[in-house]
Write a protein that holds these residues in place. Structure first.
Motif, PDB file in Angstrom:
ATOM      1  N   LEU A 118      -7.838 -40.447 -22.264  1.00 16.73           N
ATOM      2  CA  LEU A 118      -7.980 -40.666 -20.545  1.00 16.73           C
ATOM      3  C   LEU A 118      -8.441 -41.794 -20.370  1.00 16.73           C
ATOM      4  CD1 LEU A 118      -9.639 -37.287 -19.547  1.00 16.73           C
ATOM      5  CD2 LEU A 118      -7.335 -37.991 -18.775  1.00 16.73           C
ATOM      6  N   LEU A 119      -9.669 -42.498 -21.262  1.00 16.03           N
ATOM      7  CA  LEU A 119     -10.118 -43.850 -21.091  1.00 16.03           C
ATOM      8  C   LEU A 119      -9.056 -44.989 -21.609  1.00 16.03           C
ATOM      9  CD1 LEU A 119     -13.405 -43.513 -23.154  1.00 16.03           C
ATOM     10  CD2 LEU A 119     -13.081 -43.936 -20.766  1.00 16.03           C
ATOM     11  N   GLY A 120      -8.244 -44.587 -22.442  1.00 13.24           N
ATOM     12  CA  GLY A 120      -6.858 -45.585 -22.601  1.00 13.24           C
ATOM     13  C   GLY A 120      -5.955 -45.840 -21.393  1.00 13.24           C
ATOM     14  N   ARG A 121      -5.660 -44.497 -20.657  1.00 12.57           N
ATOM     15  CA  ARG A 121      -4.709 -44.615 -19.453  1.00 12.57           C
ATOM     16  C   ARG A 121      -5.327 -45.365 -18.479  1.00 12.57           C
ATOM     17  NH1 ARG A 121      -3.042 -39.562 -21.316  1.00 12.57           N
ATOM     18  NH2 ARG A 121      -4.702 -38.447 -19.973  1.00 12.57           N
ATOM     19  N   ALA A 122      -6.592 -45.106 -18.272  1.00 15.63           N
ATOM     20  CA  ALA A 122      -7.341 -45.603 -17.062  1.00 15.63           C
ATOM     21  C   ALA A 122      -7.662 -47.018 -17.360  1.00 15.63           C
ATOM     22  CB  ALA A 122      -8.916 -45.000 -16.849  1.00 15.63           C
ATOM     23  N   LEU A 123      -8.046 -47.581 -18.430  1.00 25.08           N
ATOM     24  CA  LEU A 123      -8.228 -49.075 -18.537  1.00 25.08           C
ATOM     25  C   LEU A 123      -7.822 -49.555 -20.032  1.00 25.08           C
ATOM     26  CD1 LEU A 123      -9.615 -51.455 -17.405  1.00 25.08           C
ATOM     27  CD2 LEU A 123     -11.712 -50.575 -18.512  1.00 25.08           C
ATOM     28  N   PRO A 124      -6.531 -49.542 -20.199  1.00 23.52           N
ATOM     29  CA  PRO A 124      -6.145 -50.080 -21.503  1.00 23.52           C
ATOM     30  C   PRO A 124      -6.542 -51.516 -22.099  1.00 23.52           C
ATOM     31  CG  PRO A 124      -4.314 -50.161 -19.885  1.00 23.52           C
ATOM     32  CD  PRO A 124      -5.396 -49.529 -19.169  1.00 23.52           C
ATOM     33  N   PRO A 125      -6.659 -51.898 -23.192  1.00 16.88           N
ATOM     34  CA  PRO A 125      -6.531 -50.865 -24.348  1.00 16.88           C
ATOM     35  C   PRO A 125      -7.889 -50.243 -24.471  1.00 16.88           C
ATOM     36  CG  PRO A 125      -6.802 -53.341 -25.083  1.00 16.88           C
ATOM     37  CD  PRO A 125      -6.627 -53.374 -23.454  1.00 16.88           C
ATOM     38  N   ASN A 126      -7.889 -49.304 -25.581  1.00 16.27           N
ATOM     39  CA  ASN A 126      -9.267 -48.850 -26.159  1.00 16.27           C
ATOM     40  C   ASN A 126      -9.322 -49.650 -27.552  1.00 16.27           C
ATOM     41  OD1 ASN A 126      -9.551 -46.614 -24.589  1.00 16.27           O
ATOM     42  ND2 ASN A 126      -8.734 -45.174 -25.703  1.00 16.27           N
ATOM     43  N   VAL A 127     -10.539 -50.189 -27.878  1.00 21.79           N
ATOM     44  CA  VAL A 127     -11.066 -50.902 -29.039  1.00 21.79           C
ATOM     45  C   VAL A 127     -11.718 -50.021 -30.032  1.00 21.79           C
ATOM     46  CG1 VAL A 127     -11.906 -53.063 -29.684  1.00 21.79           C
ATOM     47  CG2 VAL A 127     -10.829 -52.729 -27.504  1.00 21.79           C
ATOM     48  N   HIS A 128     -10.989 -50.167 -31.029  1.00 25.69           N
ATOM     49  CA  HIS A 128     -11.522 -49.509 -32.428  1.00 25.69           C
ATOM     50  C   HIS A 128     -12.104 -50.302 -33.536  1.00 25.69           C
ATOM     51  CE1 HIS A 128     -10.675 -45.683 -30.345  1.00 25.69           C
ATOM     52  NE2 HIS A 128      -9.270 -46.053 -29.983  1.00 25.69           N
ATOM     53  N   TYR A 129     -12.697 -49.803 -34.462  1.00 23.08           N
ATOM     54  CA  TYR A 129     -13.055 -50.691 -35.898  1.00 23.08           C
ATOM     55  C   TYR A 129     -12.506 -49.696 -36.962  1.00 23.08           C
ATOM     56  CZ  TYR A 129     -16.063 -53.069 -39.131  1.00 23.08           C
ATOM     57  OH  TYR A 129     -16.311 -53.821 -40.227  1.00 23.08           O
ATOM     58  N   VAL A 130     -12.055 -50.512 -38.037  1.00 20.49           N
ATOM     59  CA  VAL A 130     -11.789 -49.686 -39.133  1.00 20.49           C
ATOM     60  C   VAL A 130     -12.245 -50.638 -40.410  1.00 20.49           C
ATOM     61  CG1 VAL A 130      -9.456 -50.555 -39.274  1.00 20.49           C
ATOM     62  CG2 VAL A 130      -9.990 -48.425 -40.387  1.00 20.49           C
ATOM     63  N   GLU A 131     -12.622 -49.992 -41.467  1.00 21.15           N
ATOM     64  CA  GLU A 131     -13.051 -50.718 -42.603  1.00 21.15           C
ATOM     65  C   GLU A 131     -12.537 -50.281 -44.014  1.00 21.15           C
ATOM     66  OE1 GLU A 131     -17.611 -50.349 -43.492  1.00 21.15           O
ATOM     67  OE2 GLU A 131     -16.999 -51.869 -42.251  1.00 21.15           O
ATOM     68  N   LEU A 132     -12.297 -50.813 -44.730  1.00 25.33           N
ATOM     69  CA  LEU A 132     -11.884 -50.273 -46.215  1.00 25.33           C
ATOM     70  C   LEU A 132     -12.686 -50.889 -47.098  1.00 25.33           C
ATOM     71  CD1 LEU A 132      -7.950 -50.647 -46.156  1.00 25.33           C
ATOM     72  CD2 LEU A 132      -9.268 -48.646 -45.554  1.00 25.33           C
ATOM     73  N   PRO A 133     -14.139 -50.354 -47.112  1.00 23.17           N
ATOM     74  CA  PRO A 133     -15.070 -51.018 -48.101  1.00 23.17           C
ATOM     75  C   PRO A 133     -14.974 -51.369 -49.301  1.00 23.17           C
ATOM     76  CG  PRO A 133     -15.853 -49.064 -47.400  1.00 23.17           C
ATOM     77  CD  PRO A 133     -14.496 -48.968 -46.745  1.00 23.17           C
ATOM     78  N   GLU A 134     -14.216 -50.349 -50.234  1.00 19.88           N
ATOM     79  CA  GLU A 134     -13.896 -50.765 -51.508  1.00 19.88           C
ATOM     80  C   GLU A 134     -12.882 -51.941 -51.734  1.00 19.88           C
ATOM     81  OE1 GLU A 134     -10.657 -48.243 -49.807  1.00 19.88           O
ATOM     82  OE2 GLU A 134     -12.905 -48.111 -49.662  1.00 19.88           O
ATOM     83  N   GLN A 135     -12.245 -52.447 -50.547  1.00 22.38           N
ATOM     84  CA  GLN A 135     -11.229 -53.426 -50.590  1.00 22.38           C
ATOM     85  C   GLN A 135     -11.750 -54.674 -49.806  1.00 22.38           C
ATOM     86  OE1 GLN A 135      -6.898 -52.337 -50.311  1.00 22.38           O
ATOM     87  NE2 GLN A 135      -7.831 -50.384 -50.313  1.00 22.38           N
TER      88      GLN A 135
END
Length: 322
Positions: free
Chosen positions: A78-95
């Motif tokens: 719902l948040l994405g449709r209302a105000l795109p884009p949604n911002v997220h974070y991802v990490e691969l700590p071992e790399q």
């Protein structure tokens, strides 16, 4: 499609198809795993791409077929449709890999790349170089290339309004046009980079940006928005444009800039709901690009949306956020 449009799209098609850093590919695979079959393309862009490194925080756009299928619950969709884009974070700590990514539907990506968009986030980013780290099929690749070419057209059209001078005929330097354009869009987004860092975007590959601008102006000329008369001995482009149309474009941008800033603020608030660990990241980003030390109390760190407003207003007043 005109020859000028084909030439512009060819630039972006070639850029998007260029090889991607191995570390960026690994992050792209992780983003796909998080959102499954909803993802139709992953675009790698930004400062790490320009520098050819995976050190720092990588930037991606995750393009989806829709929002609901990208999430396990309804509220982020719902948040994405209302105000795109949604911002997220991802990490691969071992790399030692970390990234932030904006999730947006393909339809919204194309819409926000167009001149009709009140939000400048897509067209200001994707007039710049990007790479397709993964795409579902050739049709998706073509759709992304078309949207990126349209982002360049939107930026070029705005450039003509931002450039100085009111005469019908003006001589405009490509590098100055790009530098001024990125300064303007950063101001519209409340982004904290120093002017020298912003100027470095186009300066990283002036020949590329010159080619994109010339191709985009060719399309705009065919559409009747301007006329390209040639160039001066100093390499400036001689542009003819109706002064009345120029005035309307400038007035229109002044109104759009207010809306763009409002959308940027709303997006920043929404990010607090979709970006785990967003506060330390934002503080680090602001300090890194502004050189200003930001001190938060424990209460502000625990409940930033309630207690951190004095800090935000101070940053606005001081110009760290503009």
């Amino acid at each position: 499609m005109t020859g000028a449009q084909r030439a512009l799209e060819a630039i972006f098609r070639a850029e998007l198809a260029a090889p991607v850093l191995e570390g960026a590919l690994r992050v792209a695979n992780e983003i796909r795993a998080l959102h499954g079959d909803a993802v139709v393309a992953l675009l790698f862009y930004g400062s790490c791409l320009r520098r050819g490194t995976t050190e720092g925080v990588l930037d991606f756009y995750a393009i989806t077929r829709d929002y609901r299928s990208a999430y396990d619950s309804a509220w982020p969709a719902l948040l994405g449709r209302a105000l795109p884009p949604n911002v997220h974070y991802v990490e691969l700590p071992e790399q030692d890999l970390r990234a932030k990514y904006a999730l947006i539907s393909l339809a919204d990506f194309a819409r926000q790349a167009s001149p009709a968009s009140l939000d400048c986030r897509v067209w200001s980013r994707f007039c710049q170089p990007a790479r397709i780290a993964w795409a579902r099929d050739d049709a998706t690749r073509e759709a992304v290339a078309t949207a990126c070419a349209n982002a360049a057209l939107t930026m070029a059209s705005r450039m003509l309004a931002w450039a100085s001078g009111d005469a019908r005929e003006r001589a405009l330097a490509p590098r100055a046009l790009w530098a001024g354009a990125f300064q303007e869009t950063y101001r519209a987004e409340l982004r904290s980079e120093q002017p020298a860092s912003i100027d470095a975007i186009a300066a990283a590959d002036p020949a590329r940006y010159d080619a994109v601008l010339r191709a985009a102006l060719g399309v705009l000329a065919q559409r009747g928005e301007c006329e390209v008369l040639g160039e001066t001995a100093q390499g400036e482009l001689r542009i003819s444009q109706d002064p009345a149309a120029l005035g309307r474009a400038r007035r229109g941008w002044r109104a759009r800039r207010v809306v763009a800033k409002a959308l940027a603020i709303a997006g920043l608030l929404k990010t607090a709901l979709t970006f785990q660990g967003w506060l330390p990241y934002v503080v680090w980003k602001l300090e890194r690009h502004s050189g200003v030390r930001i001190e938060l109390s424990e209460r502000q760190r625990r409940r930033p949306l309630v207690y951190a407003w004095p800090v935000i207003f101070r940053l606005l007043r001081s110009g760290v956020l503009r």
